[in-house]
Design an enzyme around this catalytic site. Structure first.
Site, PDB file in Angstrom:
ATOM      1  N   ASP A 109       0.850  -1.188   0.000  1.00  0.00           N
ATOM      2  CA  ASP A 109       0.000   0.000   0.000  1.00  0.00           C
ATOM      3  C   ASP A 109       0.889   1.243   0.000  1.00  0.00           C
ATOM      4  O   ASP A 109       1.540   1.548   1.003  1.00  0.00           O
ATOM      5  CB  ASP A 109      -0.901  -0.035   1.247  1.00  0.00           C
ATOM      6  CG  ASP A 109      -2.051   0.936   1.143  1.00  0.00           C
ATOM      7  OD1 ASP A 109      -2.074   1.717   0.171  1.00  0.00           O
ATOM      8  OD2 ASP A 109      -2.924   0.918   2.025  1.00  0.00           O
ATOM      9  N   GLU A 110       0.947   1.919  -1.108  1.00  0.00           N
ATOM     10  CA  GLU A 110       1.786   3.122  -1.269  1.00  0.00           C
ATOM     11  C   GLU A 110       3.178   2.951  -0.667  1.00  0.00           C
ATOM     12  O   GLU A 110       3.578   3.703   0.226  1.00  0.00           O
ATOM     13  CB  GLU A 110       1.100   4.330  -0.642  1.00  0.00           C
ATOM     14  CG  GLU A 110      -0.187   4.665  -1.353  1.00  0.00           C
ATOM     15  CD  GLU A 110      -0.857   5.874  -0.755  1.00  0.00           C
ATOM     16  OE1 GLU A 110      -0.158   6.813  -0.369  1.00  0.00           O
ATOM     17  OE2 GLU A 110      -2.089   5.864  -0.677  1.00  0.00           O
ATOM     18  N   PRO A 111       3.928   1.980  -1.161  1.00  0.00           N
ATOM     19  CA  PRO A 111       5.199   1.642  -0.494  1.00  0.00           C
ATOM     20  C   PRO A 111       6.285   2.694  -0.650  1.00  0.00           C
ATOM     21  O   PRO A 111       7.271   2.647   0.081  1.00  0.00           O
ATOM     22  CB  PRO A 111       5.617   0.343  -1.188  1.00  0.00           C
ATOM     23  CG  PRO A 111       5.005   0.427  -2.547  1.00  0.00           C
ATOM     24  CD  PRO A 111       3.688   1.133  -2.342  1.00  0.00           C
ATOM     25  N   VAL A 151      -0.772  -0.695  -4.546  1.00  0.00           N
ATOM     26  CA  VAL A 151      -1.803   0.347  -4.552  1.00  0.00           C
ATOM     27  C   VAL A 151      -1.109   1.698  -4.516  1.00  0.00           C
ATOM     28  O   VAL A 151      -0.256   1.930  -3.661  1.00  0.00           O
ATOM     29  CB  VAL A 151      -2.715   0.186  -3.312  1.00  0.00           C
ATOM     30  CG1 VAL A 151      -3.783   1.249  -3.300  1.00  0.00           C
ATOM     31  CG2 VAL A 151      -3.330  -1.194  -3.288  1.00  0.00           C
TER      32      VAL A 151
END
Ligand SMILES: Nc1ncnc2c1ncn2[C@@H]1O[C@H](COP(=O)(O)OP(=O)(O)OP(=O)(O)O)[C@@H](O)[C@H]1O
Ligand SMILES: [Mg+2]
Length: 483
Positions: free
Chosen positions: A108-110, A140
């Site tokens: 998730d938005e790494p 994401v």
């Protein structure tokens, strides 16, 4: 798997997975960097994950060494979690996920808090894991510029529904046709589609392809860089003189003899690698950390007790600002304090918080938390806004809104000081940019001057067009000559 992650409840539907997979084959990295580590140091964290799997001490040692060198975090292994910068924590969280050797990696938005070079490297690592180890990756993101190059499929979600699931080329072309989603397109693809230049290549186009295409059509194009008016006569609102800061007596000098000035009505953005001291500088400037030496003058005077009534500071983790149980209470409290002539409804509208009045601030999405915190800041109508990584978690439309709000705030004489890894945001909305490195800060210069000769620390448009239009930084900077 979903049941393990979700705090809510799946109302209906079924999750079908390959029968050979169990929970241990899935790894998830949350967007909230601060909540993930349970142990005090990255080494203990990684050890803890492997201990739970029943690994031998020898294997634990080997796997920690392998993953830490792969991600370039060996030097961080024994540092207390409280001392890690936002970007450093993000890398440690990824390491904890990868060390499980997952078959499916959910990210998730790494890269939201990574500097541009670390972000690129991380995505290359993820790509390698995907290609070489056949791990499925679901990533994401709001900012697809980098990640889309490594993806096979593009899925788009809107208000809880999947509105697109297509190969990347088709997905990007569809995004361009949708007015809400246009701003999600990569910068170079947007440029070519906006100019309607003919190409039979698949999207996403590489910078090289775009550079060649623009060169072929250069006579029919012109560069219109953003105009910046730097008012050198404006009054200094904040003066920083020979500031020095270290956390420990024997520790490294995090802020090293730094001096600069902020003028009224101007905006400043500091960029630079992870862990270089940007957050520490902001905290020292705003009296949250006491410098060992140096001077700070606010409107020509030594900083007084009422400093915090006159400025607003958005921390890298905005959640630490919240004190009330609901979004509504949070806003009402701030409105009461500042007695502004704006209404509760207007604030909800402006900061896209409608419908969330009764929600706890902690249950908001990352982007909503960021916007709620910004709302509290704007209500205060401060003389200076200090924002640490304000675009993380914001989608491209929200980023534009934020940029416009900041520019508006400047028009009323406000000063903006921001730390950001978002080079495009810096290029589009700021008057002055500087780079922080090893406790030192470069001179502030305008975006075109700052980015012109940079190789890595610059926007994708600038990289692609440096031979033809070296002053262009975003797709909007190139137009047809006749227009
Ligand atoms: N409380 C602390 N005690 C000791 N060292 C710290 C502490 N907080 C941060 N540091 C160290 O100070 C350095 C600067 O950290 P800082 O958070 O200012 O970096 P940054 O430039 O904001 O990084 P990022 O881009 O990742 O947010 C880092 O090496 C970090 O490990
Ligand atoms: Mg920081």
């Amino acid at each position: 798997m979903l049941a393990d992650l979700a705090v809510g409840k799946v109302l209906s539907g079924e999750l079908v997975t390959d029968l050979s997979l169990n929970n241990n084959n899935f790894a998830y990295v949350s967007q909230f960097v601060d909540n993930q580590m349970v142990m005090e140091t990255p080494r203990d964290e990684l050890k803890f994950v492997l201990d739970n799997q029943g690994c031998s001490q020898n294997e634990i040692q080997l796997r920690i060494t392998e993953i830490a060198s792969y991600l370039g975090i060996i030097d961080l292994l024994d540092i207390n979690e409280k001392r890690l910068s936002g970007g450093q924590k993000q890398l440690v969280n990824l390491a904890s996920a990868l060390i499980l050797k997952p078959k499916v990696l959910l990210l998730d938005e790494p890269t939201s808090q990574l500097d541009p070079i670390a972000a690129e490297k991380l995505l290359q690592v993820v790509h390698k894991i995907n290609e070489e180890l056949n791990v499925t990756v679901l990533l994401v993101e709001h900012e697809i510029d980098r990640a889309i190059r490594y993806a096979n499929r593009l899925l788009v979600m809107e208000e809880g529904s999947l509105i697109e699931d297509a190969p990347v080329d088709k997905g990007l072309r569809d995004i361009y046709q949708n007015p809400h989603l246009k701003n999600y397109l990569t910068q170079v693809d947007r440029l070519i589609l906006e100019l309607n230049l003919p190409t039979d290549q698949q999207l996403p186009l590489s910078n090289k392809e775009v550079g060649l295409l623009i060169n072929q059509h250069r006579t029919s194009l012109k560069s219109v860089p953003r105009k910046i008016l730097v008012d050198t006569t404006a009054e200094n609102i904040l003066e920083i003189k020979r500031l020095n800061f270290r956390f420990d007596f024997n520790g490294p000098q995090i802020i090293n003899n730094v001096s600069f000035e902020l003028k009224r009505g101007q905006s400043y953005c500091v960029i630079g690698p992870n862990g270089m001291g940007k957050t520490t500088l902001l905290k020292t400037m705003t009296q949250q950390l006491k410098p060992q030496s140096g001077k700070i003058l606010f409107a020509g005077h030594k900083v007084q007790n009422d400093f915090y009534q006159k400025v607003f500071v958005l921390p890298q983790n905005p959640a630490i600002l919240f004190m009330e149980d609901t979004v509504a209470e949070e806003i009402k409290y701030q409105l009461q304090l500042s007695r502004r002539d704006t209404t509760f409804e207007a604030v909800l509208e402006k900061f896209s918080l409608k419908g969330l009045e009764k929600t706890s601030p902690y249950d908001l999405s990352g982007g909503q938390q960021e916007f709620l915190a910004l709302a509290l800041g704007f209500i205060k109508n401060p003389q200076i806004l200090f924002l640490d990584e304000p675009t993380k978690g914001l989608d491209p439309n929200k980023k534009l809104e934020l940029g416009q709000m900041l520019n508006q705030f400047q028009k009323t004489g406000g000063t903006v000081f921001v730390n950001s890894h978002d080079l495009l945001f810096a290029a589009r909305f700021f008057d002055q940019i500087a780079m922080m490195f090893d406790g030192k800060i470069s001179q502030f210069t305008t975006p075109t001057v700052f980015f012109k000769d940079k190789f890595f620390y610059t926007t994708e448009i600038n990289k692609a067009l440096r031979e033809t239009f070296p002053l262009a930084l975003s797709w909007e900077d190139i137009k047809r000559s006749e227009s």
